[in-house]
Design a protein around this motif. Sequence first.
Motif, PDB file in Angstrom:
ATOM      1  N   ARG A   1      30.083  13.476 -46.293  1.00  0.00           N
ATOM      2  CA  ARG A   1      30.006  13.201 -44.920  1.00  0.00           C
ATOM      3  C   ARG A   1      28.726  13.852 -44.382  1.00  0.00           C
ATOM      4  O   ARG A   1      28.096  13.127 -43.543  1.00  0.00           O
TER       5      ARG A   1
ATOM      6  N   SER B   1      37.899  14.082 -40.774  1.00  0.00           N
ATOM      7  CA  SER B   1      37.563  15.320 -40.740  1.00  0.00           C
ATOM      8  C   SER B   1      38.831  16.190 -40.399  1.00  0.00           C
ATOM      9  O   SER B   1      39.058  17.201 -41.337  1.00  0.00           O
TER      10      SER B   1
ATOM     11  N   ALA C   1      33.426   8.213 -43.376  1.00  0.00           N
ATOM     12  CA  ALA C   1      33.477   9.126 -42.177  1.00  0.00           C
ATOM     13  C   ALA C   1      32.277   9.325 -41.572  1.00  0.00           C
ATOM     14  O   ALA C   1      32.043   9.248 -40.307  1.00  0.00           O
ATOM     15  N   GLY C   2      31.237   9.845 -42.507  1.00  0.00           N
ATOM     16  CA  GLY C   2      29.887  10.306 -41.856  1.00  0.00           C
ATOM     17  C   GLY C   2      29.152   8.914 -41.294  1.00  0.00           C
ATOM     18  O   GLY C   2      28.435   9.095 -40.362  1.00  0.00           O
TER      19      GLY C   2
ATOM     20  N   ARG D   1      22.185   8.244 -41.848  1.00  0.00           N
ATOM     21  CA  ARG D   1      22.355   7.070 -41.114  1.00  0.00           C
ATOM     22  C   ARG D   1      21.272   7.177 -40.112  1.00  0.00           C
ATOM     23  O   ARG D   1      21.108   5.975 -39.211  1.00  0.00           O
ATOM     24  N   GLU D   2      20.471   7.977 -39.745  1.00  0.00           N
ATOM     25  CA  GLU D   2      19.624   8.320 -38.770  1.00  0.00           C
ATOM     26  C   GLU D   2      18.195   8.133 -39.177  1.00  0.00           C
ATOM     27  O   GLU D   2      17.195   8.017 -38.506  1.00  0.00           O
TER      28      GLU D   2
ATOM     29  N   LEU E   1      25.937  11.605 -42.340  1.00  0.00           N
ATOM     30  CA  LEU E   1      25.586  11.822 -40.921  1.00  0.00           C
ATOM     31  C   LEU E   1      24.111  11.794 -40.919  1.00  0.00           C
ATOM     32  O   LEU E   1      23.408  11.491 -39.748  1.00  0.00           O
TER      33      LEU E   1
ATOM     34  N   ASP F   1      35.755   9.116 -38.001  1.00  0.00           N
ATOM     35  CA  ASP F   1      35.061  10.401 -38.532  1.00  0.00           C
ATOM     36  C   ASP F   1      36.031  11.508 -37.985  1.00  0.00           C
ATOM     37  O   ASP F   1      36.170  12.592 -38.646  1.00  0.00           O
ATOM     38  N   GLN F   2      36.540  11.667 -36.753  1.00  0.00           N
ATOM     39  CA  GLN F   2      37.409  12.637 -36.194  1.00  0.00           C
ATOM     40  C   GLN F   2      38.757  12.609 -37.036  1.00  0.00           C
ATOM     41  O   GLN F   2      39.154  13.946 -37.374  1.00  0.00           O
TER      42      GLN F   2
ATOM     43  N   GLY G   1      31.406   7.318 -37.995  1.00  0.00           N
ATOM     44  CA  GLY G   1      31.434   8.357 -37.064  1.00  0.00           C
ATOM     45  C   GLY G   1      32.694   7.971 -36.149  1.00  0.00           C
ATOM     46  O   GLY G   1      33.470   6.991 -36.598  1.00  0.00           O
ATOM     47  N   GLY G   2      32.390   8.230 -34.589  1.00  0.00           N
ATOM     48  CA  GLY G   2      33.551   8.149 -33.943  1.00  0.00           C
ATOM     49  C   GLY G   2      34.849   8.591 -34.548  1.00  0.00           C
ATOM     50  O   GLY G   2      35.020   9.465 -35.062  1.00  0.00           O
ATOM     51  N   LYS G   3      35.782   7.764 -33.974  1.00  0.00           N
ATOM     52  CA  LYS G   3      37.309   8.086 -34.234  1.00  0.00           C
ATOM     53  C   LYS G   3      37.617   8.252 -35.625  1.00  0.00           C
ATOM     54  O   LYS G   3      38.472   9.203 -36.114  1.00  0.00           O
TER      55      LYS G   3
END
Length: 285
Positions: free
Chosen positions: A163, A117, A105-106, A170-171, A167, A113-114, A109-111
């Motif tokens: 998650r 979550s 999820a983390g 990943r950066e 998040l 992750d939503q 991301g995007g759909k």
Amino acid sequence: MNIKKIIDRAKKVIINDKQLMFGILGIIFLLVIVIFAPFISSQDPYYFGGDILNKVGENGHILGTNKMGQDVYSMIIYGARTSLKVAVISALISGILGILIGGIAGFFGGKIDQIVSEIINIFMMLPTFFLILLIIALFGNSIINVMIVIGFTTWPSNAKLMRAQALSLRERTFVKAATAMGETKSQILFKYIIPNGIFPVIANTTVGMSNAILTEAGLSFLGLGDPNTISWGQMIYEGKPYITSAWWVATYAGVAIVITVTIFYLLGDGLNHVLNPKHMTKRGV
């Protein structure tokens, strides 16, 4: 870095954190009991037909006997095996699910992750213990079912931690570099994201082991434990009617639960301190 330096650093960390040190010593103590149970116990805990409700120390029974004539001391020793089995297996299920679901999820991301979550939020809003009661009532109360259902209902907290780590990770520059070099997302997830973000989950999973022991004890106390397995919760359930006349049947099992849960809390809290990035930087670990 050679093995000696790693061992020296580990010793330094353990000695400097008292909670972790007492937690590790407690776990070693429990493992010794579990491994050498046949030699430590005074009698066969599954033997029925002895003197019923013997008092503490009476007729060679160190902690007395229960209504079936079983030796309470031996049941306490063997009950440790059940508690640790429940703690470890349910925590592994919870940890693996949380790491995989939270990491995916983390990182993606995007759909994804939503959706994940929202699923996590739904699970965290549900009264977990009552959900466990419902599932046990539907599928049976064997010890295997108890371990599986505890693991499958306690993963959301691990998923949220993983998650959050994903998040952030990943950066990071090394993840961006791996992407630029052409590594696939699945490779990045399992080579960089999960290994670097797993530490808070490890600490949380260790604390979750104590909650698993309490959950199993609670189910047994309500009469929903496995009647074919010796467990501390089952002992409390069976000793409940005799609490005023034969207090030892339930009391010592309750003390064993308190001690074991405290050990896991100390270990989890200690790991949380040690694996905290600020703590690790401060001590040069």
